[in-house]
Design a protein around this motif. Structure first.
Motif, PDB file in Angstrom:
ATOM      1  N   ASN A 165       0.864  -1.178   0.000  1.00  0.00           N
ATOM      2  CA  ASN A 165       0.000   0.000   0.000  1.00  0.00           C
ATOM      3  C   ASN A 165       0.898   1.225   0.000  1.00  0.00           C
ATOM      4  OD1 ASN A 165      -1.953   1.927   0.285  1.00  0.00           O
ATOM      5  ND2 ASN A 165      -2.655   1.270   2.312  1.00  0.00           N
ATOM      6  N   GLN A 166       1.015   1.876  -1.170  1.00  0.00           N
ATOM      7  CA  GLN A 166       1.991   2.937  -1.381  1.00  0.00           C
ATOM      8  C   GLN A 166       3.386   2.355  -1.126  1.00  0.00           C
ATOM      9  OE1 GLN A 166       0.687   6.366   0.912  1.00  0.00           O
ATOM     10  NE2 GLN A 166      -1.038   6.721  -0.462  1.00  0.00           N
ATOM     11  N   SER A 167       4.094   2.803  -0.101  1.00  0.00           N
ATOM     12  CA  SER A 167       5.422   2.238   0.135  1.00  0.00           C
ATOM     13  C   SER A 167       5.411   1.139   1.201  1.00  0.00           C
ATOM     14  CB  SER A 167       6.402   3.333   0.556  1.00  0.00           C
ATOM     15  OG  SER A 167       5.998   3.919   1.784  1.00  0.00           O
ATOM     16  N   LYS A 168       4.336   1.044   1.972  1.00  0.00           N
ATOM     17  CA  LYS A 168       4.277   0.059   3.067  1.00  0.00           C
ATOM     18  C   LYS A 168       3.993  -1.332   2.525  1.00  0.00           C
ATOM     19  CE  LYS A 168       1.998  -1.022   7.455  1.00  0.00           C
ATOM     20  NZ  LYS A 168       1.000  -0.584   8.464  1.00  0.00           N
ATOM     21  N   VAL A 169       4.727  -2.337   3.073  1.00  0.00           N
ATOM     22  CA  VAL A 169       4.566  -3.731   2.654  1.00  0.00           C
ATOM     23  C   VAL A 169       4.352  -4.605   3.887  1.00  0.00           C
ATOM     24  CG1 VAL A 169       5.628  -5.698   1.478  1.00  0.00           C
ATOM     25  CG2 VAL A 169       6.047  -3.377   0.648  1.00  0.00           C
ATOM     26  N   THR A 170       3.385  -5.506   3.792  1.00  0.00           N
ATOM     27  CA  THR A 170       3.188  -6.532   4.816  1.00  0.00           C
ATOM     28  C   THR A 170       3.084  -7.883   4.120  1.00  0.00           C
ATOM     29  OG1 THR A 170       0.773  -6.217   4.761  1.00  0.00           O
ATOM     30  CG2 THR A 170       2.010  -4.977   6.421  1.00  0.00           C
ATOM     31  N   GLY A 171       3.284  -8.946   4.874  1.00  0.00           N
ATOM     32  CA  GLY A 171       3.190 -10.286   4.307  1.00  0.00           C
ATOM     33  C   GLY A 171       4.086 -11.249   5.038  1.00  0.00           C
ATOM     34  N   THR A 172       4.471 -12.318   4.365  1.00  0.00           N
ATOM     35  CA  THR A 172       5.332 -13.314   4.989  1.00  0.00           C
ATOM     36  C   THR A 172       5.933 -14.219   3.922  1.00  0.00           C
ATOM     37  OG1 THR A 172       5.462 -14.887   6.845  1.00  0.00           O
ATOM     38  CG2 THR A 172       3.603 -15.130   5.341  1.00  0.00           C
ATOM     39  N   PHE A 173       6.863 -15.054   4.342  1.00  0.00           N
ATOM     40  CA  PHE A 173       7.361 -16.153   3.523  1.00  0.00           C
ATOM     41  C   PHE A 173       6.812 -17.455   4.110  1.00  0.00           C
ATOM     42  CE2 PHE A 173      10.676 -12.975   2.712  1.00  0.00           C
ATOM     43  CZ  PHE A 173      10.827 -13.070   1.335  1.00  0.00           C
ATOM     44  N   LEU A 174       6.195 -18.272   3.275  1.00  0.00           N
ATOM     45  CA  LEU A 174       5.729 -19.588   3.691  1.00  0.00           C
ATOM     46  C   LEU A 174       6.766 -20.622   3.282  1.00  0.00           C
ATOM     47  CD1 LEU A 174       3.064 -17.937   2.299  1.00  0.00           C
ATOM     48  CD2 LEU A 174       1.927 -19.887   3.350  1.00  0.00           C
ATOM     49  N   THR A 175       7.043 -21.559   4.192  1.00  0.00           N
ATOM     50  CA  THR A 175       7.938 -22.674   3.877  1.00  0.00           C
ATOM     51  C   THR A 175       7.226 -23.975   4.191  1.00  0.00           C
ATOM     52  OG1 THR A 175       8.991 -23.019   6.042  1.00  0.00           O
ATOM     53  CG2 THR A 175       9.827 -21.194   4.683  1.00  0.00           C
ATOM     54  N   THR A 176       7.860 -25.078   3.869  1.00  0.00           N
ATOM     55  CA  THR A 176       7.248 -26.382   4.114  1.00  0.00           C
ATOM     56  C   THR A 176       7.144 -26.695   5.599  1.00  0.00           C
ATOM     57  OG1 THR A 176       9.424 -27.381   3.863  1.00  0.00           O
ATOM     58  CG2 THR A 176       8.012 -27.346   1.926  1.00  0.00           C
ATOM     59  N   THR A 177       7.873 -25.987   6.435  1.00  0.00           N
ATOM     60  CA  THR A 177       7.853 -26.263   7.879  1.00  0.00           C
ATOM     61  C   THR A 177       7.194 -25.135   8.685  1.00  0.00           C
ATOM     62  OG1 THR A 177      10.075 -25.338   8.116  1.00  0.00           O
ATOM     63  CG2 THR A 177       9.893 -27.711   7.768  1.00  0.00           C
ATOM     64  N   GLY A 178       6.550 -24.205   8.023  1.00  0.00           N
ATOM     65  CA  GLY A 178       5.910 -23.106   8.726  1.00  0.00           C
ATOM     66  C   GLY A 178       6.183 -21.795   8.011  1.00  0.00           C
ATOM     67  N   ASP A 179       5.753 -20.700   8.617  1.00  0.00           N
ATOM     68  CA  ASP A 179       5.935 -19.401   7.985  1.00  0.00           C
ATOM     69  C   ASP A 179       6.799 -18.514   8.868  1.00  0.00           C
ATOM     70  OD1 ASP A 179       3.970 -17.320   9.563  1.00  0.00           O
ATOM     71  OD2 ASP A 179       3.112 -19.336   9.543  1.00  0.00           O
ATOM     72  N   TYR A 180       7.253 -17.399   8.303  1.00  0.00           N
ATOM     73  CA  TYR A 180       8.080 -16.450   9.048  1.00  0.00           C
ATOM     74  C   TYR A 180       7.241 -15.413   9.786  1.00  0.00           C
ATOM     75  CZ  TYR A 180      12.308 -18.370   6.945  1.00  0.00           C
ATOM     76  OH  TYR A 180      13.339 -19.209   6.577  1.00  0.00           O
ATOM     77  N   ARG A 181       5.978 -15.745  10.006  1.00  0.00           N
ATOM     78  CA  ARG A 181       5.045 -14.938  10.781  1.00  0.00           C
ATOM     79  C   ARG A 181       4.869 -13.544  10.172  1.00  0.00           C
ATOM     80  NH1 ARG A 181       4.905 -13.963  15.698  1.00  0.00           N
ATOM     81  NH2 ARG A 181       2.819 -14.779  16.036  1.00  0.00           N
ATOM     82  N   TYR A 182       4.491 -12.580  10.987  1.00  0.00           N
ATOM     83  CA  TYR A 182       4.105 -11.265  10.488  1.00  0.00           C
ATOM     84  C   TYR A 182       5.327 -10.415  10.136  1.00  0.00           C
ATOM     85  CZ  TYR A 182      -0.471 -12.310  12.599  1.00  0.00           C
ATOM     86  OH  TYR A 182      -1.667 -12.876  12.956  1.00  0.00           O
ATOM     87  N   LEU A 183       5.490 -10.136   8.841  1.00  0.00           N
ATOM     88  CA  LEU A 183       6.566  -9.267   8.395  1.00  0.00           C
ATOM     89  C   LEU A 183       5.991  -7.904   8.001  1.00  0.00           C
ATOM     90  CD1 LEU A 183       8.581 -11.707   6.078  1.00  0.00           C
ATOM     91  CD2 LEU A 183       8.874 -11.308   8.532  1.00  0.00           C
ATOM     92  N   GLU A 184       6.757  -6.856   8.275  1.00  0.00           N
ATOM     93  CA  GLU A 184       6.323  -5.507   7.927  1.00  0.00           C
ATOM     94  C   GLU A 184       7.536  -4.702   7.484  1.00  0.00           C
ATOM     95  OE1 GLU A 184       4.399  -1.517  10.028  1.00  0.00           O
ATOM     96  OE2 GLU A 184       4.035  -3.493  10.928  1.00  0.00           O
ATOM     97  N   GLY A 185       7.334  -3.855   6.479  1.00  0.00           N
ATOM     98  CA  GLY A 185       8.439  -3.035   6.007  1.00  0.00           C
ATOM     99  C   GLY A 185       8.004  -2.105   4.908  1.00  0.00           C
ATOM    100  N   MET A 186       8.881  -1.907   3.924  1.00  0.00           N
ATOM    101  CA  MET A 186       8.584  -0.932   2.895  1.00  0.00           C
ATOM    102  C   MET A 186       9.395  -1.210   1.628  1.00  0.00           C
ATOM    103  SD  MET A 186      10.727   2.433   4.204  1.00  0.00           S
ATOM    104  CE  MET A 186      10.148   3.382   2.792  1.00  0.00           C
ATOM    105  N   VAL A 187       8.939  -0.579   0.553  1.00  0.00           N
ATOM    106  CA  VAL A 187       9.715  -0.499  -0.679  1.00  0.00           C
ATOM    107  C   VAL A 187      10.110   0.957  -0.881  1.00  0.00           C
ATOM    108  CG1 VAL A 187       9.671  -0.679  -3.184  1.00  0.00           C
ATOM    109  CG2 VAL A 187       8.650  -2.487  -1.809  1.00  0.00           C
ATOM    110  N   GLU A 188      11.401   1.196  -1.027  1.00  0.00           N
ATOM    111  CA  GLU A 188      11.915   2.520  -1.378  1.00  0.00           C
ATOM    112  C   GLU A 188      12.602   2.394  -2.720  1.00  0.00           C
ATOM    113  OE1 GLU A 188      14.779   6.100   0.307  1.00  0.00           O
ATOM    114  OE2 GLU A 188      15.222   4.007   0.800  1.00  0.00           O
ATOM    115  N   ASP A 189      12.138   3.184  -3.702  1.00  0.00           N
ATOM    116  CA  ASP A 189      12.629   3.032  -5.067  1.00  0.00           C
ATOM    117  C   ASP A 189      12.398   1.580  -5.489  1.00  0.00           C
ATOM    118  OD1 ASP A 189      13.727   3.551  -7.505  1.00  0.00           O
ATOM    119  OD2 ASP A 189      15.789   3.705  -6.813  1.00  0.00           O
TER     120      ASP A 189
END
Length: 414
Positions: A165-189
């Protein structure tokens, strides 16, 4: 002529005001703070937390995307502050002066302590960068991802799922043994930065987004010193292997047998009358495991809903100590945190999955924590699910809940 006493009083008042202005404040300020942990390579793993003043008693909520992790064991005396983080046997100790905390995050492991430098600033709601260039790319969607260990001997397949959403990013990486839970950050350029901190794991992901819908120069910082590489490419059809296919029974008996002590030291067996003619769910967990925390939150509500229908749950806990009392203390904290009403047994000691597998030798392996084993009313194993995709995975979590409910409903009907 003006009174000398008046001059004296004015002078004293002025000195008091000046001294009070210069005196450092040790107050824990309410509102959003920005915290950061420093890795061995000097990278910052940032996160935010909200200090809440509840009728003079302070508590903290650690913020990662939509998750708020409540921390209410805070000791503040003078300029010293101690923050006991829930569940994962870790803590922050530091000094608090003028809205700044400087200190150390300590994670207590089985035979040693792991430590990272920590600092925090009050009144800072930004996470990655206060002022940043506008993004030139949008990472929303699904990314087929490969993580490569620093020594290049191990690879992990994953699927990244992000919302921008604009520059803010949320989500996660899913793997076969679980996920990396709640990730939050941004895209700059065209640079992506994501982070999370939950009291156990401190993660930072950085990468470059290329015009051909790939990610390059990916770095995954974990804890104090671990740095893995990763690459990714956009693929809306990317999927992971079936989580029900990793662990299975080695023979054809289709049954599991065990006897382990509960937190009071009483021996509990799967053959006990309490579990006869019931659908039984075995939860292989550890109090040190964030994905197990997500699964415990799910199973607690599930147990409340299904217990009276004929479902029992047994938590088989694998702790990182052979000290029963220490394991008991950690697990009692877990039970209290989620109001767990089902049995939790102190099952084994693990710093590796091979050690854990010795406790249930009828299984080919324990591929990950958590692992969930579903047993029907006749005592036969029907499903073994490796890992857990928690609420941070969005629709994946919803789909799992719906599928699991149907599985148990079908077994109860038989």
């Amino acid at each position: 002529m003006k009174s000398p006493i008046k001059y004296i009083l004015i002078s004293l008042f002025t000195i008091i005001i000046i001294n009070s202005c210069d005196k450092p404040s040790n107050k824990l300020q309410a509102g959003i703070w920005r915290g950061a942990l420093i890795t061995e390579s000097g990278a910052e793993i940032p996160f935010n937390f909200d200090v809440v003043d509840s009728e003079g008693k302070y508590y903290i909520e650690i913020i990662n995307s939509s998750e708020r992790l409540k921390v209410d064991e805070i000791t503040h005396l003078g300029d010293s502050i101690h923050i006991k983080l829930p569940l994962f046997d870790s803590e922050i100790n530091g000094t608090l002066v003028d809205g700044k905390i400087d200190g150390i995050w300590t994670k207590h492991l089985a035979n040693k302590d792991a430590q990272m430098t920590f600092y925090a600033q009050a009144g800072s709601a930004w996470r990655i960068k206060e002022k940043a260039m506008q993004p030139t790319v949008d990472v929303s969607g699904r990314w087929e991802t490969t993580f490569i260990s620093a020594d290049k001997t191990d690879t992990t397949q994953a699927v990244g799922e992000f919302v921008q959403n604009q520059s803010k990013v949320t989500g996660t990486f899913l793997t076969t043994t679980g996920d990396y839970r709640y990730l939050e950050g941004m895209v700059e350029d065209n640079k992506l930065v994501l982070s999370t901190f939950d009291g156990s794991h401190a993660f930072l992901f950085t990468s470059t987004i290329n015009p051909d819908s790939t990610m390059s120069d990916g770095k995954f910082y974990s804890g104090f010193s671990s740095i893995d590489n990763f690459t990714a490419k956009r693929n809306e059809k990317a999927i992971l292997p079936d989580a029900y296919g990793f662990t299975f029974l080695k023979d054809t008996t289709k049954q599991i047998a065990f006897t382990f002590p509960n937190l009071e030291g009483k021996k509990i067996s799967l053959s006990d009358s309490k579990f006869k003619n019931k659908v039984v769910i075995l939860q292989l967990l550890g109090s040190w495991c964030p994905n197990c925390m997500d699964e415990s939150a799910f199973l607690t509500k599930f147990y409340d809903k299904y217990h009276d229908k004929g479902v029992e749950i047994i938590g088989l806990a694998y702790e990182r100590t052979k000290d029963f009392e220490k394991s008991k203390t950690n697990l009692e904290g877990l039970k209290k945190r989620f109001d767990i009403k089902y049995d939790i047994l102190v099952t084994g000691y693990t710093n590796d999955k091979g050690e854990a597998a010795k406790s249930l030798p009828m299984l080919n392996k324990i591929a990950a924590f958590p692992t969930m084993i579903v047993i029907d009313k006749k005592g036969n194993v029907r499903k073994i699910h490796t890992g857990f995709s928690g609420p941070g995975t969005g629709n994946h979590y919803v789909e799992f809940v719906n599928e699991f409910d149907k599985l148990i409903d079908d077994l109860l009907a038989k």
